[in-house]
Design a protein around this motif. Sequence first.
Motif, PDB file in Angstrom:
ATOM      1  N   LYS A   5       0.861  -1.189   0.000  1.00 31.99           N
ATOM      2  CA  LYS A   5       0.000   0.000   0.000  1.00 31.99           C
ATOM      3  C   LYS A   5       0.892   1.231   0.000  1.00 31.99           C
ATOM      4  N   PRO A   6       0.448   2.337  -0.587  1.00 35.18           N
ATOM      5  CA  PRO A   6       1.346   3.471  -0.776  1.00 35.18           C
ATOM      6  C   PRO A   6       1.768   4.168   0.515  1.00 35.18           C
ATOM      7  N   ILE A   7       2.928   4.803   0.415  1.00 32.63           N
ATOM      8  CA  ILE A   7       3.416   5.693   1.465  1.00 32.63           C
ATOM      9  C   ILE A   7       2.918   7.082   1.107  1.00 32.63           C
ATOM     10  N   TYR A   8       2.186   7.727   2.016  1.00 35.74           N
ATOM     11  CA  TYR A   8       1.689   9.088   1.790  1.00 35.74           C
ATOM     12  C   TYR A   8       2.722  10.085   2.316  1.00 35.74           C
ATOM     13  N   ILE A   9       3.133  10.998   1.440  1.00 33.33           N
ATOM     14  CA  ILE A   9       4.065  12.067   1.817  1.00 33.33           C
ATOM     15  C   ILE A   9       3.300  13.370   1.673  1.00 33.33           C
ATOM     16  N   LEU A  10       2.922  13.959   2.796  1.00 32.47           N
ATOM     17  CA  LEU A  10       1.988  15.089   2.809  1.00 32.47           C
ATOM     18  C   LEU A  10       2.694  16.341   3.305  1.00 32.47           C
ATOM     19  N   ASN A  11       2.433  17.452   2.607  1.00 33.21           N
ATOM     20  CA  ASN A  11       3.122  18.708   2.891  1.00 33.21           C
ATOM     21  C   ASN A  11       2.112  19.826   3.076  1.00 33.21           C
ATOM     22  N   GLY A  12       2.307  20.616   4.083  1.00 33.30           N
ATOM     23  CA  GLY A  12       1.376  21.682   4.446  1.00 33.30           C
ATOM     24  C   GLY A  12       1.717  23.019   3.822  1.00 33.30           C
ATOM     25  N   PRO A  13       1.174  24.064   4.431  1.00 34.59           N
ATOM     26  CA  PRO A  13       1.201  25.381   3.786  1.00 34.59           C
ATOM     27  C   PRO A  13       2.577  25.979   3.569  1.00 34.59           C
ATOM     28  N   ASN A  14       2.690  26.695   2.449  1.00 39.50           N
ATOM     29  CA  ASN A  14       3.871  27.455   2.039  1.00 39.50           C
ATOM     30  C   ASN A  14       5.015  26.588   1.534  1.00 39.50           C
ATOM     31  N   LEU A  15       4.902  25.260   1.615  1.00 36.69           N
ATOM     32  CA  LEU A  15       5.985  24.403   1.147  1.00 36.69           C
ATOM     33  C   LEU A  15       6.049  24.355  -0.374  1.00 36.69           C
ATOM     34  N   ASN A  16       4.975  24.813  -1.027  1.00 39.46           N
ATOM     35  CA  ASN A  16       5.020  24.955  -2.481  1.00 39.46           C
ATOM     36  C   ASN A  16       5.999  26.048  -2.901  1.00 39.46           C
ATOM     37  N   ARG A  17       6.390  26.882  -1.920  1.00 37.46           N
ATOM     38  CA  ARG A  17       7.300  27.993  -2.224  1.00 37.46           C
ATOM     39  C   ARG A  17       8.768  27.635  -1.969  1.00 37.46           C
ATOM     40  N   LEU A  18       9.019  26.360  -1.554  1.00 36.66           N
ATOM     41  CA  LEU A  18      10.411  25.958  -1.287  1.00 36.66           C
ATOM     42  C   LEU A  18      11.281  26.253  -2.505  1.00 36.66           C
ATOM     43  N   GLY A  19      12.487  26.660  -2.232  1.00 35.47           N
ATOM     44  CA  GLY A  19      13.405  27.041  -3.306  1.00 35.47           C
ATOM     45  C   GLY A  19      13.628  28.531  -3.267  1.00 35.47           C
ATOM     46  N   LYS A  20      12.541  29.242  -3.009  1.00 32.93           N
ATOM     47  CA  LYS A  20      12.625  30.706  -2.902  1.00 32.93           C
ATOM     48  C   LYS A  20      12.277  31.183  -1.477  1.00 32.93           C
ATOM     49  N   ARG A  21      11.588  30.305  -0.712  1.00 38.88           N
ATOM     50  CA  ARG A  21      11.093  30.709   0.606  1.00 38.88           C
ATOM     51  C   ARG A  21      12.217  30.678   1.634  1.00 38.88           C
ATOM     52  N   GLU A  22      12.558  31.771   2.204  1.00 35.15           N
ATOM     53  CA  GLU A  22      13.565  31.862   3.274  1.00 35.15           C
ATOM     54  C   GLU A  22      14.676  30.810   3.083  1.00 35.15           C
ATOM     55  N   PRO A  23      15.440  30.929   1.982  1.00 33.28           N
ATOM     56  CA  PRO A  23      16.458  29.895   1.694  1.00 33.28           C
ATOM     57  C   PRO A  23      17.476  29.716   2.815  1.00 33.28           C
ATOM     58  N   PRO A  46       5.138   2.219  -3.936  1.00 27.43           N
ATOM     59  CA  PRO A  46       4.302   3.339  -4.388  1.00 27.43           C
ATOM     60  C   PRO A  46       4.227   4.459  -3.358  1.00 27.43           C
ATOM     61  N   ILE A  47       4.270   5.699  -3.841  1.00 26.96           N
ATOM     62  CA  ILE A  47       4.106   6.858  -2.951  1.00 26.96           C
ATOM     63  C   ILE A  47       3.024   7.785  -3.489  1.00 26.96           C
ATOM     64  N   ARG A  48       2.383   8.514  -2.577  1.00 29.11           N
ATOM     65  CA  ARG A  48       1.427   9.552  -2.926  1.00 29.11           C
ATOM     66  C   ARG A  48       1.981  10.851  -2.332  1.00 29.11           C
ATOM     67  N   PHE A  49       2.453  11.744  -3.166  1.00 25.85           N
ATOM     68  CA  PHE A  49       3.140  12.959  -2.724  1.00 25.85           C
ATOM     69  C   PHE A  49       2.216  14.144  -2.983  1.00 25.85           C
ATOM     70  N   HIS A  50       1.879  14.870  -1.888  1.00 27.69           N
ATOM     71  CA  HIS A  50       0.928  15.981  -2.033  1.00 27.69           C
ATOM     72  C   HIS A  50       1.393  17.196  -1.246  1.00 27.69           C
ATOM     73  N   GLN A  51       0.957  18.367  -1.687  1.00 21.98           N
ATOM     74  CA  GLN A  51       1.151  19.607  -0.925  1.00 21.98           C
ATOM     75  C   GLN A  51      -0.116  20.428  -1.053  1.00 21.98           C
ATOM     76  N   THR A  52      -0.490  21.078   0.088  1.00 22.25           N
ATOM     77  CA  THR A  52      -1.638  21.966   0.072  1.00 22.25           C
ATOM     78  C   THR A  52      -1.446  23.083   1.083  1.00 22.25           C
ATOM     79  N   ASN A  53      -2.066  24.206   0.778  1.00 22.74           N
ATOM     80  CA  ASN A  53      -2.103  25.323   1.737  1.00 22.74           C
ATOM     81  C   ASN A  53      -3.395  25.297   2.551  1.00 22.74           C
ATOM     82  N   SER A  54      -4.212  24.233   2.311  1.00 27.85           N
ATOM     83  CA  SER A  54      -5.523  24.137   2.950  1.00 27.85           C
ATOM     84  C   SER A  54      -5.524  23.049   4.027  1.00 27.85           C
ATOM     85  N   GLU A  55      -5.918  23.419   5.219  1.00 29.96           N
ATOM     86  CA  GLU A  55      -6.016  22.444   6.323  1.00 29.96           C
ATOM     87  C   GLU A  55      -7.017  21.356   5.962  1.00 29.96           C
TER      88      GLU A  55
END
Length: 146
Positions: A5-23, A46-55
Amino acid sequence: MADTKPIYILNGPNLNRLGKREPEIYGTTTLVEIEGWCMEAASGHPIRFHQTNSEEKLIEWVHEAIDEGAGIIINPAAFTFTSIALLDALKMFKGPIIELHISNVHRREPIYHRSYVSMTATAVMAGFTAKGYPMAVRAIKDMISA
Ligand code: DHK
């Protein structure tokens, strides 16, 4: 039979900005690059990789993992310190949970020192930089197969 069964890799708010966010704190690696590292580290699992700014969306992915996932790696970002709703969702998950932070949150401002998620996480990683993600994938694979 190994759990595939897949490994869920879940990311919360502002992580979509990694690379430019407070390097100086989060480095310059993007979330897309991190996803690639996770795929490599998963080496076929199998992995399920997600990011959202929504709780709400983050909690919905935890609910999906409850029904379909073998393990959860979660960087809840700011929701780590604010969301009892996320804690309540994670409490329903029966597999291993790794709480991951890119930075060492305990060396930062006090607002980052008390994690609700740590009340139910199997393990906590903080300060390994973005490289913590593939480390967490390898670790949770061991937990799942144990
Ligand atoms: C990421 C965030 O967005 C912050 O809210 C946390 C965490 C730290 C991290 O280090 O990955 O405090």
